[in-house]
Design an enzyme around this catalytic site. Sequence first.
Site, PDB file in Angstrom:
ATOM      1  N   TRP A 102       6.115 -11.924  -3.079  1.00  0.00           N
ATOM      2  CA  TRP A 102       5.170 -11.414  -4.067  1.00  0.00           C
ATOM      3  C   TRP A 102       5.504 -10.012  -4.544  1.00  0.00           C
ATOM      4  O   TRP A 102       5.163  -9.626  -5.668  1.00  0.00           O
ATOM      5  CB  TRP A 102       3.733 -11.523  -3.538  1.00  0.00           C
ATOM      6  N   ASP A 172      -1.185  -4.742  -3.757  1.00  0.00           N
ATOM      7  CA  ASP A 172      -1.642  -6.121  -3.934  1.00  0.00           C
ATOM      8  C   ASP A 172      -2.269  -6.559  -2.615  1.00  0.00           C
ATOM      9  O   ASP A 172      -1.572  -6.764  -1.624  1.00  0.00           O
ATOM     10  CB  ASP A 172      -0.440  -7.003  -4.294  1.00  0.00           C
ATOM     11  N   LYS A 196      -8.405 -16.214  -1.829  1.00  0.00           N
ATOM     12  CA  LYS A 196      -7.983 -16.324  -0.429  1.00  0.00           C
ATOM     13  C   LYS A 196      -9.094 -15.813   0.495  1.00  0.00           C
ATOM     14  O   LYS A 196      -9.649 -16.565   1.280  1.00  0.00           O
ATOM     15  CB  LYS A 196      -6.681 -15.571  -0.239  1.00  0.00           C
TER      16      LYS A 196
END
Lengths: 361, 361
Positions: A102, A172, A196
């Site tokens: 990511w 993030d 999530k």
Amino acid sequence: MTRAFNFSAGPATLPEAVLRQAQAEMLDWNGIGASIVEISHRSQDFIAVAAQAEADLRALIGIPDDYAVLFLSGGATTHQALLGLNFAAPGQVVDYVVTGHWGKTAIRQAKPYCTVNIAADGEAGGFHDIPARDTWQLTPGAAYVHITANETIHGVEFRDTPDVGDVPLFADFSSSIASEPLDVSKYGVIYAGAQKNLGPVGVAVVIIRKDLFERAGQPRADIFDYRSHAERDSMLNTPPTWNWYLAGLVFKWMLAEGGVAEFARRNAVKSTLVYDAIDASVGFYRNEVVPAARSRMNIPFFLPDDTLTARFVAESKTAGLLALKGHKAVGGIRASLYNALPVEGAQALVDFMRDFQQRNG
Amino acid sequence: MTRAFNFSAGPATLPEAVLRQAQAEMLDWNGIGASIVEISHRSQDFIAVAAQAEADLRALIGIPDDYAVLFLSGGATTHQALLGLNFAAPGQVVDYVVTGHWGKTAIRQAKPYCTVNIAADGEAGGFHDIPARDTWQLTPGAAYVHITANETIHGVEFRDTPDVGDVPLFADFSSSIASEPLDVSKYGVIYAGAQKNLGPVGVAVVIIRKDLFERAGQPRADIFDYRSHAERDSMLNTPPTWNWYLAGLVFKWMLAEGGVAEFARRNAVKSTLVYDAIDASVGFYRNEVVPAARSRMNIPFFLPDDTLTARFVAESKTAGLLALKGHKAVGGIRASLYNALPVEGAQALVDFMRDFQQRNG
């Protein structure tokens, strides 16, 4: 109806109590004669839902008053593009620390707008560790330093907030927000897709230190301007109201369960159960991440061969343990243990792991 | 539980049958032990839901094979910004026809990227009409011509597709898509937030003639690139899966009810009922749009004074007719009559209107 234990990496399992409330309210929210998804975002009813969600998230995470909280559409990837547009001058250097898949995605979105310096990169080490802070090649005067707090595919997590001096730290937090106490004041921007740890897919939370709004950024449409969103309380355009509402129900549930401290405790219990099962398997199960960087949220692990891996995926599903197949980029197995996965789920997984090993080891 | 008739301009009323199905499936979709909102967008289960939704929308609207269909996050406003980024060269002229509030919004998003020519503008006439085609000042070599098919605030709707020659016609169909038969082949791009005629808020549909993907557009992040989204079947990043799923249920419901032709018939019945009630009120209710440009979707109308307007809003709500207050930009009353509002709702409204006039006229 039987609810399985769901180890999906995201969109991920939600609290059953929240789903039951959403179910009960689906045709008639609060006696108004319509669902919350059927009313104007500018109605008093929805504005109250939205404001309560923000207040609850501020209480849950401990967000200081000098930070704005935005609820926006688009997942984390959209916001990876908006960071540079809003907070870097055209071509200005931005520093990225890459600890998995990511982090690379974040760079790809920033590159059209910024000069990306990769300050540190764990790829040569197979993303099995967080590069030591004293090896980072930071740029004086960079617009920001970007990290990925937790990498869902490689299972690597920052266990401390790195000190990057006066340059704002952007992170993030899609896969670990609200999973343990967090000192927001150490960050310039924290962003997270909700799907999530915070709620349903389709809404992202962006937490921005307000002084950053003074930066000019780059030419951009109003809809890509965080200041405009902040000035309009995230209602510059029609926001994803149902998703925002459901996230708000998750925040209320988390507060009622004991808040972030309690989820940190549960998440430690769950991840310790699984890592202990891996480490006690004498190599039948392998996790390759160095212990100090192991993720509490996502645990990738590998079996001796692909046949056993496929059998593990199939039999665990039959046993009511869903979505344990690893990400295609790395293969193997992955157990995601987000806030809404109960401790009983992790226990059921390790029971299955031990049984599977006995039968196949 | 009593479901009211909901005249919200958007997020808008949804079919009760669809809400009931979503309610039934909220904790366990299709017997998998989890909600559809809790599973990976890359799972076979969700990919099947997504593909079916696309197939059903193609059947519903009649979308030719040489058009891509994207399901993306962000409302129409996000896509107003992406049009220029994807389909115009930097600074290239784009032609906009402004027939109300949303046309102006579209221009604001495009201006950072394009040279906007306002080819026609209804504002001097109070947005009570569509400027005649022969008055439009189109630009030879423009990247595209943009129209707003239906203006929700001003209640003005294109009743024909304008001929703009070889320049592709782009249209914001947020508030009228799938409300009557549409010849997609006359358009280069059709885009629509789902929250009026297609489903829930939080997902937008973008229909793009594929040859337009050959245009270079402008420097942009991958997440802002329609080609990338098309190549990845709208799963470049995590899409708003629940919203996509619910839109899919609405498409199935519309097909089962008789498709777009049947909704065109119902929408004509509903709007005729309301306009006839206005016109029969001898000035007690006023709609200022010229009859040929009157919207079938959103009917703004005015009472003699603000006191009566406030009383109308309050009493209609008590009577089970929700969200009739007009948009703050124009005031008055607004009745939105999207696909999911039954004919009985429009009948109940006109019955109320007549009764209210008798008591207050």
